[in-house]
Design an enzyme around this catalytic site. Structure first.
Site, mmCIF file in Angstrom:
data_model
loop_
_atom_site.group_PDB
_atom_site.id
_atom_site.type_symbol
_atom_site.label_atom_id
_atom_site.label_comp_id
_atom_site.label_asym_id
_atom_site.label_seq_id
_atom_site.Cartn_x
_atom_site.Cartn_y
_atom_site.Cartn_z
ATOM 1 N NE ARG A 194 -2.542 -0.120 3.559
ATOM 2 C CZ ARG A 194 -3.365 0.304 4.500
ATOM 3 N NH1 ARG A 194 -4.676 0.284 4.290
ATOM 4 N NH2 ARG A 194 -2.917 0.756 5.640
ATOM 5 C CB THR A 198 -2.381 6.983 -2.781
ATOM 6 O OG1 THR A 198 -1.678 5.739 -2.910
ATOM 7 C CG2 THR A 198 -1.581 8.091 -3.466
ATOM 8 C CG ASP A 223 2.883 -2.752 8.995
ATOM 9 O OD1 ASP A 223 3.160 -3.918 8.630
ATOM 10 O OD2 ASP A 223 2.925 -1.791 8.224
ATOM 11 C CG ASP A 279 6.595 -2.978 9.898
ATOM 12 O OD1 ASP A 279 7.384 -3.382 9.022
ATOM 13 O OD2 ASP A 279 6.148 -1.816 9.926
#
Ligand code: PRP
Ligand code: URA
Length: 217
Positions: A112, A116, A208, A211
């Site tokens: 991603r 945006t 995340d 991560d």
């Protein structure tokens, strides 16, 4: 409040089980270390796979037991493939493989864009006979749904017609997008969270996933 219609859609599957709830709680915990996070993602993927493969066709076989012949059943027809969406989808592959060790593995590279929030494609390599298989697309996070929807479009462009999506934590927005964009695809999730924040992260979510799986932050 958006009007989500996926709840009544037979293609939407909320996989509920006490063991999944328990594992999800630890997965979400900010204090859960990388090693345990990876183990839990694998285990939840395995439990979801059990549900997502409930409709695999069976064929009758005769087996010699030590005592006599037995009429048994084995999975027949279309073979299965696993397609993780890189990176975080990799954390679910071993869980699916525990139940379907012969499944071939393809890879789709998407990330991603941080500004945006739109998916950017960088890689696609599917098994040579992908169009003959049911492909399980795996990604722990279904947020806006952009990545999963694009991944499915990429797979369909290569002639695959039997596709299922397995995610762990989802937002209603993401489920709705995939169901709207791909009404033929079954969507399996372990959790439906409240909403997305201004950065399109899932709330309450788990942060995340890439991560946390790979210890990159
Ligand atoms: C995460 C996640 C999904 C995607 C979900 O990947 O693993 O692929 O975001 O978001 P969406 O539904 O809004 O598209 P990310 O882009 O962080 O890449 P990574 O797995 O390489 O960390
Ligand atoms: N990707 C993640 O890893 N987490 C989110 O909450 C949303 C997208």
């Amino acid at each position: 409040m958006a009007n989500f219609t996926f709840w009544d859609n037979p293609k939407f599957h909320h996989v509920k089980h006490p063991l999944i709830e328990h594992k999800l709680a630890i997965l979400r915990d900010i204090n859960t270390p990388t090693k345990q996070f990876a183990e839990l993602a694998e285990e939840i993927a395995m439990l979801e796979t059990y549900e997502a493969t409930k409709d695999l066709p069976l064929e009758e076989v005769m087996i010699d037991t030590p005592l006599e012949k037995a009429k048994c059943y084995m999975v027949s027809g279309k073979a299965v493939g696993i397609v993780p969406i890189l990176r975080a989808g990799l954390g679910m592959v071993s869980g699916v493989q525990k139940l379907i060790p012969n499944a071939k593995v393809g890879h789709i590279g998407l990330y991603r864009d941080h500004e945006t929030h739109e998916p950017v494609e960088y890689y696609c390599k599917l098994p040579a006979d992908a169009e003959k298989r049911t492909l399980l697309v795996v990604d722990p996070m279904l947020a806006t749904g952009g990545s999963a929807s694009d991944a499915i479009t990429m797979i369909k462009k290569r002639g695959v017609t039997s596709i299922k999506l397995c995610c762990i934590v989802s937002a209603p927005e993401g489920i709705q997008k995939v169901i709207d964009d791909h009404p033929d695809v079954d969507v399996y999730v372990a959790a439906v969270d409240r909403c997305l924040n201004e950065h399109c992260y899932i709330l309450p979510g788990l942060g995340d996933a890439g991560d946390r799986l790979f210890g990159t932050k």
